[in-house]
Write an enzyme that holds these catalytic residues in place. Structure first.
Site, PDB file in Angstrom:
ATOM      1  N   GLU A 263       0.894  -1.165   0.000  1.00 46.76           N
ATOM      2  CA  GLU A 263       0.000   0.000   0.000  1.00 46.76           C
ATOM      3  C   GLU A 263       0.922   1.202   0.000  1.00 46.76           C
ATOM      4  O   GLU A 263       1.662   1.425   0.956  1.00 46.76           O
ATOM      5  CB  GLU A 263      -0.922  -0.045   1.224  1.00 46.76           C
ATOM      6  CG  GLU A 263      -2.009   0.997   1.192  1.00 46.76           C
ATOM      7  CD  GLU A 263      -1.767   2.071   2.227  1.00 46.76           C
ATOM      8  OE1 GLU A 263      -1.324   3.169   1.817  1.00 46.76           O
ATOM      9  OE2 GLU A 263      -2.007   1.833   3.413  1.00 46.76           O
ATOM     10  N   CYS A 300      -2.853   7.410   5.507  1.00 46.35           N
ATOM     11  CA  CYS A 300      -2.797   7.106   4.081  1.00 46.35           C
ATOM     12  C   CYS A 300      -4.093   7.468   3.375  1.00 46.35           C
ATOM     13  O   CYS A 300      -4.123   7.573   2.149  1.00 46.35           O
ATOM     14  CB  CYS A 300      -2.451   5.640   3.856  1.00 46.35           C
ATOM     15  SG  CYS A 300      -3.309   4.505   4.952  1.00 46.35           S
TER      16      CYS A 300
END
Length: 503
Positions: A263, A300
């Site tokens: 990710e 994020c």
């Protein structure tokens, strides 16, 4: 209560020291000394994991479920120490750390419940048809099986939920895969405490000690040795695009390539439709500011870009966001390096010459202050650097001329973790046009909300098309377990030889 770290690696149940050491960088006071990792220690940990896989990969579901629950209990028992040390190392508020610990524990227990149900195994059975013409059909049984030892990289921004016992570790262990964690240098004592908890759970459940190991960080050779080790079968990573892409390329270049579930980064754009803006532009601007600055923007899923139709409502939105951001002082970031990278990213946005600076406070050291910029749709498209993630409390407002330009901007997006629509019922037709585009761009679509905060549940997806992630899938929720499984078909195999989770 003050915890004194032992500063050693945890490899197959043993505390292992090393000659090379590094010192942690807490927000105040003296740092602690930790043994630095090296390729030899990685080899020792991975070989122990491979030896453990023979046993752990063939455990029954109940054994694995109890193991996950025991890890949760052991982390909970160390809760006060974890919170204290996590705050000292990262500067994160104690309430945030306690919430993150609760999420980590809850995820372990949810995975235990999920694997007990057995659906994740996706068992399928085609019975034999010996009399079928023109050819008989054999008996076929399909079941998902664990892939083998998994490498996990601790994340800087989530010392619990995406690190030593976070989503990647929990997923791999639930699947039946031993884990080797590379601890993150930003919070080594916190990682050590959690590694101690997992090691204690391994012993309590009488599992092979190689089921879990953690090697502290060190030189870049440590991560390289981990993903290139021939006995590692997959890797999980949460971090920067630059670091993740380098590891991904190493995994792909192996003689036997392995999946790298990374990710990597996302600007998480919001699209604010005209009727919603007409109704509540100022409230949306204020809410966006709160989401941008949550956790100093170190999520994020931080929504770094807002796309609006040019006009008075856009002015009201920007004014409200600027006012709310202006009331936020500089805050402590996770590391000195992250703070410096934030300032460099902010300066790179300015250097494009394509933005108007609405708010940009001075900050130095380990602190970050909010920044707000405005650009046009044409300048956004002409300056790809504006679409790069800046990890911190920075927002860019993109003014577009009409819905057609808004749709075109959506089509030009790279992969994202999230995309958000703010809309009223009267915006439904415009929203339908955008959803058709955005469902191809992101792993999660939101309406009338802010993406910071990821629910740990069956229906959650935390991932997206590249560069948000390297593979389509999720690192959050029960579907994350399937990353570390592979389908195996057993043809005419007697029941006595099938995996013990078949029944």
């Amino acid at each position: 209560m003050t915890y004194t770290p032992h500063g050693k690696h945890l490899i197959a149940g043993e505390q292992i020291d090393a000659d090379a050491r590094f010192t942690s960088s807490p927000i105040a006071g003296e740092g602690h000394s930790f043994a630095a990792g090296n390729p030899e220690l990685i080899d020792r940990a991975v070989r122990a994991a491979d030896a453990a896989f023979v046993d752990y990969g063939n455990t029954d579901t109940e054994t694995r479920a109890r193991f996950l629950e025991t890890i949760a209990d052991e982390i909970d028992a160390r809760g006060a120490e974890i919170t204290e040390m996590g705050h000292a190392e990262t500067g994160l508020p104690t309430a945030r750390l306690e919430g993150e610990r609760g999420r980590t524990i809850g995820q372990l227990r949810m995975f235990a419940d999920h694997i007990r149900k057995g659906d994740y195994l996706d068992r399928r059975h085609d019975t034999a048809l010996p009399d079928r013409e023109p050819l008989p059909r054999p008996d076929l049984k399909l079941i998902q099986r664990p892939i083998g030892p998994v490498a996990v990289f601790g994340a800087s921004n989530f010392p619990l939920a995406f690190s030593t016992a976070g989503g990647d570790t929990a997923s791999a262990l639930a699947a039946g895969c031993p884990v080797v964690v590379k601890g993150h240098e930003a919070h080594p004592a916190t990682a050590e405490l959690v590694a101690d908890a997992i090691t204690a759970a391994v012993a309590k459940c009488d599992l092979h000690p190689g089921t879990f190991s953690m090697v502290h960080g060190g030189s870049l050779d440590v991560g390289k040795a981990l993903v290139e080790h021939p006995l590692i079968r997959a890797a999980g990573f949460t971090g920067s695009l630059r670091g993740g892409r380098a590891l991904y390329d190493l995994c792909a270049a192996r003689p036997e390539p392995i999946p790298f579930f990374g990710e990597l980064g996302s600007v998480n754009p919001m699209f604010l439709l005209p009727n919603a803006m007409s109704d509540r532009a100022a409230a949306l601007g204020e809410g966006w500011a709160g989401s941008l600055t949550m956790g100093v923007g170190q999520f994020c899923t931080n929504p770094g870009v807002a796309v609006v139709l040019d006009g008075p409502d856009a002015d009201a939105f920007i004014d409200a966001a600027a006012k709310a951001l202006g009331e936020v002082d500089g805050q402590t970031m996770l590391t000195d390096g992250i703070a410096e990278a934030y300032r460099s990213g902010r300066d790179a946005v300015v250097a494009t010459g394509a933005v108007e600076s609405v708010l940009s406070k001075e900050c130095d050291g380990r602190t970050a202050a909010p920044a707000l910029f405005v650009t046009s749709g044409a300048d956004w498209r002409a300056n790809p650097d504006l679409s790069h993630e800046v990890f911190g409390p920075l927002g860019i407002v993109v003014r577009v001329a009409d819905l057609d330009e808004m749709e075109q901007l959506a089509k030009d997006l790279a992969g994202q973790l999230t995309c958000t629509l703010h809309m009223d019922d009267a915006d439904t037709d415009a929203a339908k046009r955008l959803v058709t585009v955005l469902e191809r761009k992101a792993g999660r679509l939101l309406v009338n909300g802010f993406p910071t905060g990821v629910e740990v549940s069956d229906a959650m997806v935390h991932g997206g098309p590249y560069p948000a992630a390297t593979f389509s899938g999720t690192s959050v929720g029960t579907m994350a377990i399937r990353r570390f499984l592979r389908p195996v078909s057993f043809q005419n195999v007697p029941d006595a030889l099938l995996p013990n989770v078949w029944a």
